[in-house]
Scaffold this active site. Structure first.
Site, mmCIF file in Angstrom:
data_model
loop_
_atom_site.group_PDB
_atom_site.id
_atom_site.type_symbol
_atom_site.label_atom_id
_atom_site.label_comp_id
_atom_site.label_asym_id
_atom_site.label_seq_id
_atom_site.Cartn_x
_atom_site.Cartn_y
_atom_site.Cartn_z
ATOM 1 N N ASP A 288 0.823 -1.206 0.000
ATOM 2 C CA ASP A 288 0.000 0.000 0.000
ATOM 3 C C ASP A 288 0.863 1.265 0.000
ATOM 4 O O ASP A 288 0.606 2.217 -0.743
ATOM 5 C CB ASP A 288 -0.932 0.003 1.213
ATOM 6 C CG ASP A 288 -1.926 1.142 1.179
ATOM 7 O OD1 ASP A 288 -3.012 0.977 0.602
ATOM 8 O OD2 ASP A 288 -1.623 2.217 1.721
ATOM 9 N N CYS B 2 -5.025 2.195 -0.860
ATOM 10 C CA CYS B 2 -4.758 1.475 -2.112
ATOM 11 C C CYS B 2 -5.189 0.018 -2.001
ATOM 12 O O CYS B 2 -5.802 -0.543 -2.924
ATOM 13 C CB CYS B 2 -3.286 1.567 -2.477
ATOM 14 S SG CYS B 2 -2.687 3.251 -2.710
ATOM 15 N N ASP B 3 -4.887 -0.612 -0.882
ATOM 16 C CA ASP B 3 -5.298 -1.998 -0.661
ATOM 17 C C ASP B 3 -6.814 -2.142 -0.763
ATOM 18 O O ASP B 3 -7.323 -3.049 -1.434
ATOM 19 C CB ASP B 3 -4.853 -2.477 0.721
ATOM 20 C CG ASP B 3 -3.399 -2.914 0.755
ATOM 21 O OD1 ASP B 3 -2.902 -3.382 -0.280
ATOM 22 O OD2 ASP B 3 -2.768 -2.803 1.815
ATOM 23 N N PHE B 4 -7.532 -1.253 -0.099
ATOM 24 C CA PHE B 4 -8.977 -1.421 -0.014
ATOM 25 C C PHE B 4 -9.696 -0.979 -1.283
ATOM 26 O O PHE B 4 -10.673 -1.614 -1.696
ATOM 27 C CB PHE B 4 -9.516 -0.711 1.226
ATOM 28 C CG PHE B 4 -9.210 -1.459 2.493
ATOM 29 C CD1 PHE B 4 -10.053 -2.441 2.955
ATOM 30 C CD2 PHE B 4 -8.037 -1.207 3.191
ATOM 31 C CE1 PHE B 4 -9.755 -3.157 4.104
ATOM 32 C CE2 PHE B 4 -7.726 -1.909 4.341
ATOM 33 C CZ PHE B 4 -8.590 -2.891 4.806
ATOM 34 N N ALA C 101 -9.219 -3.813 -3.535
ATOM 35 C CA ALA C 101 -10.072 -4.953 -3.178
ATOM 36 C C ALA C 101 -11.500 -4.769 -3.671
ATOM 37 O O ALA C 101 -12.124 -5.712 -4.170
ATOM 38 C CB ALA C 101 -10.065 -5.152 -1.663
#
Length: 397
Positions: free
Chosen positions: A136, A164-166, A169
């Site tokens: 991230d 960024c991760d979420f 996702a």
């Protein structure tokens, strides 16, 4: 009525946040999600000595859990046998890693032509950055998030949440659901890939628009509007905390000016349009700061809301986990903490609501390998001999 993905089976090889949240959303949509970890556990387990960190429990609720050593022939065969009977596989290993293990989409789609294979990564499968290691933080840096966050006279800073991760996702989940919808019509599986870097570019709408418009604005604007085109638009200090205030329409400005006992500013030249007020950022911020002096954040918020002015208190983490709105909407679910720390984990619920379906029940994240034999017997049809052979492989026999 059943959940939208009821009857869909998912093998979740996701790790850390991007993969973990993708699997969590699919489980909340009704899929039977099986988290697949190596015998020593996925990476996020190393964040606590007992292998049960809050992060893992936070993002792996409502899943079953198995362990497979994908570097062993028995583990590879077991995953292949599961793939033959499942609908979706999700993973966010480095691009090409699954293919190195003999478990890439080309191989698994031959086993199950209806498989929806979802791969999340930092930069996607193609392009100059495809093989860059990504987390991230590094994607925030590469995507401009860090460059545009902070104050102009200070060094850039990352966003607090792992955005960024979420965001990655959520896009990957959308890709999976879309591929399943397409499969209903064609009977064909698909390969879905999402790079976090791609997902972040659309979030730069304000800074990029300021650049397109030729505005001489700093890259970082603190809590002010990224394009410096709205005032007030800031986080202001009250006596006991902070309040975010924004006026995006004339009625908002009229309400705020009235509260500040400055009705003379409503139609005054230089204050009578959004564009004009944006030229007076410093002056308007000073007016708001002066009005907040001596007031508590709750009193300020109550007054602004009564006047129809968009605002919000800046809540602490402690306030958020006890927030009555989140709790009423089922977004905070207190489950027993399996590891160290507080007695309970405030696990997130399902943010997507359906009129005809109740929110999903949120249950404990699985212990490492808790459902290995159950899942292999139920889905892949393993009997005692196959299970014993797999146990022997895990033990190094």
């Amino acid at each position: 009525m059943s959940q939208p993905l009821s009857g869909i089976s998912v093998l979740d090889l996701g790790q850390i946040y991007q993969g973990g949240y993708t699997g969590l959303l699919l489980s909340y949509l009704g899929a039977d999600v099986v988290k697949v970890e190596p015998p020593w556990g996925e990476n996020v387990r190393t964040r606590s000595d007992d292998g049960k960190p809050p992060q893992l429990q936070y993002l792996n609720a409502t899943k079953r859990g198995i362990t497979l050593d994908l570097k062993s022939s028995a583990g590879t065969q077991a995953l292949t046998d599961l793939v033959a009977e499942c609908d979706v596989l999700i993973e966010n290993f480095a691009t090409g890693k699954m293919a190195e293990l003999g478990l890439g989409y080309d191989t698994l789609s031959e086993v199950n032509p209806e498989l929806v294979y979802a791969h999340g990564s930092g930069y996607g499968d193609s392009g100059p950055y495809a093989e860059y290691p990504a987390m991230d933080l590094t994607v925030q840096a590469m995507s401009g998030v860090i460059h545009t966050t902070g104050y102009p006279d200070q060094k850039p800073v990352k966003a607090g949440p792992a955005i960024c991760d979420f965001v990655g996702a959520v896009h990957l989940t959308l890709g999976v659901v879309s591929a399943l919808f397409r499969r209903e019509r064609t009977g064909e599986g698909d390969y879905v890939e999402v790079g976090m870097y791609d997902c972040m570019y659309p979030t730069l709408a304000s800074p990029v628009s300021a650049w397109v418009a030729g505005k001489d604005t700093p890259p970082r604007t603190g809590n002010r509007h990224s394009g410096l085109s709205i005032a007030p638009y800031n986080v202001y200090e009250a006596d006991d905390g902070y309040v975010a205030i924004i006026c995006v329409s004339e009625r908002h400005w009229t309400g705020l000016a009235g509260l500040m006992d400055r009705p003379d500013l409503i139609d005054a030249e230089g204050y009578d349009s959004k564009a004009a007020r944006a030229e007076r950022l410093e002056e308007i911020d000073a007016l708001v700061d002066s009005w907040l002096d001596g007031r508590t954040k709750d009193a300020v918020v109550d007054a602004l809301l009564d006047a129809g002015v968009p605002c919000a208190p800046v809540q602490t983490v402690e306030e958020i986990v006890d927030d009555p709105h989140l709790r009423e909407r089922g977004m905070v679910n207190d489950l027993r903490n399996q590891g160290e720390g507080r007695a309970e984990i405030p696990v997130p619920g399902m943010p997507i609501k359906f009129a005809a379906v109740d929110d999903p029940e949120v249950t404990q994240a699985p212990l490492l390998g808790e459902h290995t034999e159950e899942v292999l017997a139920e889905i892949a049809g393993y009997g005692p001999e196959e299970l014993q052979r797999l146990r022997g492989s895990a033990d190094g026999e």
